[in-house]
Design a protein around this motif. Structure first.
Motif, short mmCIF file in Angstrom:
data_model
loop_
_atom_site.label_atom_id
_atom_site.label_comp_id
_atom_site.label_asym_id
_atom_site.label_seq_id
_atom_site.Cartn_x
_atom_site.Cartn_y
_atom_site.Cartn_z
N ALA A 48 -14.74 -2.30 -5.80
CA ALA A 48 -16.08 -2.18 -5.25
C ALA A 48 -16.32 -3.23 -4.17
O ALA A 48 -16.93 -2.96 -3.13
CB ALA A 48 -17.12 -2.31 -6.36
N GLU A 49 -15.82 -4.44 -4.41
CA GLU A 49 -15.95 -5.52 -3.42
C GLU A 49 -15.24 -5.15 -2.13
O GLU A 49 -15.77 -5.33 -1.03
CB GLU A 49 -15.35 -6.80 -4.01
CG GLU A 49 -15.41 -7.99 -3.09
CD GLU A 49 -14.80 -9.23 -3.72
OE1 GLU A 49 -14.60 -10.22 -2.98
OE2 GLU A 49 -14.52 -9.22 -4.94
N GLN A 50 -14.05 -4.60 -2.25
CA GLN A 50 -13.28 -4.21 -1.07
C GLN A 50 -13.98 -3.12 -0.28
O GLN A 50 -13.97 -3.13 0.96
CB GLN A 50 -11.89 -3.72 -1.52
CG GLN A 50 -10.93 -3.41 -0.39
CD GLN A 50 -9.54 -3.10 -0.91
OE1 GLN A 50 -8.93 -3.89 -1.61
NE2 GLN A 50 -9.05 -1.93 -0.59
N ARG A 51 -14.65 -2.20 -0.98
CA ARG A 51 -15.40 -1.14 -0.31
C ARG A 51 -16.67 -1.65 0.35
O ARG A 51 -17.28 -0.95 1.16
CB ARG A 51 -15.80 -0.03 -1.31
CG ARG A 51 -14.67 0.76 -1.91
CD ARG A 51 -15.22 2.02 -2.58
NE ARG A 51 -16.29 1.71 -3.52
CZ ARG A 51 -16.11 1.46 -4.82
NH1 ARG A 51 -14.87 1.43 -5.31
NH2 ARG A 51 -17.14 1.22 -5.61
N GLY A 52 -17.10 -2.85 -0.03
CA GLY A 52 -18.35 -3.39 0.51
C GLY A 52 -19.54 -3.14 -0.38
O GLY A 52 -20.68 -3.41 0.02
N ASP A 53 -19.32 -2.64 -1.60
CA ASP A 53 -20.41 -2.38 -2.54
C ASP A 53 -20.64 -3.65 -3.37
O ASP A 53 -20.23 -3.74 -4.53
CB ASP A 53 -20.05 -1.19 -3.45
CG ASP A 53 -21.22 -0.70 -4.27
OD1 ASP A 53 -22.26 -1.42 -4.33
OD2 ASP A 53 -21.13 0.39 -4.87
N THR A 54 -21.35 -4.59 -2.78
CA THR A 54 -21.51 -5.91 -3.39
C THR A 54 -22.30 -5.86 -4.69
O THR A 54 -21.93 -6.51 -5.68
CB THR A 54 -22.21 -6.85 -2.40
OG1 THR A 54 -21.44 -6.91 -1.21
CG2 THR A 54 -22.35 -8.25 -2.98
N THR A 55 -23.39 -5.12 -4.69
CA THR A 55 -24.23 -5.05 -5.89
C THR A 55 -23.44 -4.54 -7.09
O THR A 55 -23.49 -5.10 -8.19
CB THR A 55 -25.45 -4.14 -5.64
OG1 THR A 55 -26.20 -4.66 -4.53
CG2 THR A 55 -26.35 -4.08 -6.87
N ARG A 56 -22.69 -3.45 -6.87
CA ARG A 56 -21.87 -2.88 -7.93
C ARG A 56 -20.79 -3.86 -8.37
O ARG A 56 -20.53 -4.03 -9.57
CB ARG A 56 -21.24 -1.58 -7.44
CG ARG A 56 -20.30 -0.89 -8.44
CD ARG A 56 -21.03 -0.43 -9.66
NE ARG A 56 -20.17 0.32 -10.57
CZ ARG A 56 -20.39 0.47 -11.86
NH1 ARG A 56 -21.46 -0.10 -12.42
NH2 ARG A 56 -19.58 1.18 -12.61
N THR A 95 -6.85 -3.34 7.72
CA THR A 95 -7.99 -3.21 6.80
C THR A 95 -8.43 -1.76 6.65
O THR A 95 -8.83 -1.34 5.56
CB THR A 95 -9.19 -4.07 7.27
OG1 THR A 95 -9.58 -3.68 8.60
CG2 THR A 95 -8.84 -5.54 7.26
N LYS A 96 -8.34 -1.00 7.72
CA LYS A 96 -8.69 0.42 7.63
C LYS A 96 -7.73 1.14 6.69
O LYS A 96 -8.13 2.00 5.89
CB LYS A 96 -8.68 1.07 9.02
CG LYS A 96 -9.89 0.71 9.88
CD LYS A 96 -9.83 1.45 11.21
CE LYS A 96 -11.02 1.11 12.10
NZ LYS A 96 -12.30 1.56 11.53
N SER A 97 -6.45 0.81 6.79
CA SER A 97 -5.45 1.47 5.93
C SER A 97 -5.65 1.11 4.46
O SER A 97 -5.28 1.87 3.58
CB SER A 97 -4.04 1.08 6.38
OG SER A 97 -3.76 -0.28 6.09
N ARG A 98 -6.27 -0.06 4.21
CA ARG A 98 -6.51 -0.52 2.84
C ARG A 98 -7.93 -0.21 2.38
O ARG A 98 -8.30 -0.54 1.26
CB ARG A 98 -6.28 -2.03 2.73
CG ARG A 98 -4.87 -2.50 3.03
CD ARG A 98 -4.71 -4.00 2.80
NE ARG A 98 -5.04 -4.32 1.41
CZ ARG A 98 -6.17 -4.90 1.03
NH1 ARG A 98 -7.11 -5.20 1.91
NH2 ARG A 98 -6.39 -5.15 -0.25
N HIS A 99 -8.74 0.36 3.27
CA HIS A 99 -10.16 0.62 2.97
C HIS A 99 -10.87 -0.68 2.59
O HIS A 99 -11.71 -0.70 1.68
CB HIS A 99 -10.30 1.65 1.85
CG HIS A 99 -9.54 2.93 2.11
ND1 HIS A 99 -9.92 3.83 3.06
CD2 HIS A 99 -8.40 3.42 1.53
CE1 HIS A 99 -9.06 4.83 3.08
NE2 HIS A 99 -8.13 4.60 2.17
N ASP A 100 -10.54 -1.73 3.33
CA ASP A 100 -11.12 -3.05 3.07
C ASP A 100 -12.28 -3.27 4.05
O ASP A 100 -12.13 -3.88 5.11
CB ASP A 100 -10.04 -4.14 3.25
CG ASP A 100 -10.51 -5.51 2.77
OD1 ASP A 100 -11.72 -5.71 2.64
OD2 ASP A 100 -9.64 -6.37 2.52
N ALA A 101 -13.45 -2.78 3.67
CA ALA A 101 -14.62 -2.83 4.55
C ALA A 101 -15.06 -4.26 4.84
O ALA A 101 -15.53 -4.57 5.94
CB ALA A 101 -15.77 -2.04 3.93
#
Length: 340
Positions: A19-27, A199-205
């Motif tokens: 979730a952190e990698q996707r940028g979903d900080t709250t989750r 980062t795009k290839s890893r989905h690291d927003a």
């Protein structure tokens, strides 16, 4: 407490990091807290130390420096309790980053030395590479650019050999920032674009947003303001969505510079005031100094030399406090150019 709880905690931590990698900080924060609740009465102290450190790093990347520091201190306590050299080394490395952000470079160096010694004893090559990179950042701040580049290159080689794409993207960001500072803009663009592709290839927003913002700074420096504005907007929107005050403040600073380059001086001053407000409480001395430098530039452009003088004096003092000698010298030269 059942036998399956440690496995459940690990699953929650994996979900938190995704979730952190996707940028979903709250989750991500909620999942970290859920995992920590399960680990409270567990004997897996290394995992507890890791969980606290990972949560602390998420706070740090959001600009929540004090919350990060507390997590790192707790992580160190558990690392020392279980005797894990690797966990202790990671905790010291993270505490060094906090000290560096706060401008205490001597403490930062001391902590990096402790972290490096522990990582070497543990044979943790990845941690040694991370410390090498962070020491490069320290050298960069102090204006020792050749030594900084050597540290970055060493770290990059370590991570590339291990096919560690995540860590490679971190180092590429720092190398790109160094090239920007040195005026090697084409190299900076190529480096940032390589990092963004990773980062795009890893989905690291999260890291993509930071790389994109630093690429925007290169576009400003090369006069490509439309590209700069687009990259800055993408970074700002991504950081805002996840509550990342640190990157939001940096994006606002970049936007203000774009506005100044376009002659929109009043808009630039207004944006900088918002950026300074956003940065309050982040404890990032270098970012604060950079904002004051921008405020001085725009004030001078508006024909307000006294406001420029006040901003630059404070900026020079802050740069000197954090050991950023190159930037301090540049500000002192600007001060000398103002009418007496």
């Amino acid at each position: 407490m059942t036998q399956t709880d440690p496995g459940r905690a690990r699953s929650l931590l994996n979900l938190a990091r995704e979730a952190e990698q996707r940028g979903d900080t709250t989750r991500s924060l909620q999942l970290y807290d859920d995992a920590l609740t399960l680990l409270e009465d567990e004997t897996d102290l290394p995992l507890l130390a890791d969980a606290l450190r990972w949560k602390g790093t998420l706070h740090r990347e959001q600009g929540e420096t004090e919350l990060a520091h507390r997590c790192y201190k707790q992580s160190l306590v558990h690392a020392e309790s279980c005797g894990s050299l690797t966990c202790r080394g990671h905790a010291y490395n993270c505490l060094a980053i906090v000290a560096q952000r706060r401008g205490d470079l001597n403490e930062s160096e001391r902590l990096y030395a402790q972290a490096s010694e522990l990582a070497a004893k543990a044979g943790d090559v990845r941690l040694l590479g991370m410390i090498e990179q962070n020491l490069g950042v320290l050298l960069n701040m102090r204006g020792n650019f050749a030594a900084a580049e050597a540290r970055y290159s060493s770290s990059l080689g370590t991570f590339e050999s291990a096919n560690d794409a995540e860590a490679v993207s971190w180092v590429l960001n720092n190398i790109g920032m160094l090239y920007t500072k040195l005026g090697h803009y084409q190299l900076a663009i190529e480096t940032f674009e390589r990092g963004i592709a990773l980062t795009k290839s890893r989905h690291d927003a999260l890291v993509e947003t930071i790389l994109t913002l630093n690429l925007a700074e290169v576009w400003v420096a090369t006069g490509k303001l439309d590209l700069a504005e687009q990259a800055c907007r993408v970074s700002f929107e991504g950081a805002s969505a996840r509550g990342d005050h640190l990157t939001v403040a940096g994006a606002l600073k970049c936007r203000a510079r774009i506005e100044r380059e376009r002659g929109a001086f009043d808009a630039s001053i207004a944006t900088l005031r918002i950026a300074i407000f956003e940065a309050e409480g982040l404890e990032d001395r270098l970012l604060q100094a950079e904002m004051l430098r921008e405020f001085g530039q725009t004030s001078r452009a508006l024909g307000n030399p006294e406001e420029a003088r006040l901003a630059w004096r404070e900026a020079a003092e802050s740069f000197e406090d954090v050991g950023a000698r190159h930037e301090a010298a540049e500000i002192n030269a600007l001060l000398a150019s103002l009418p007496s």
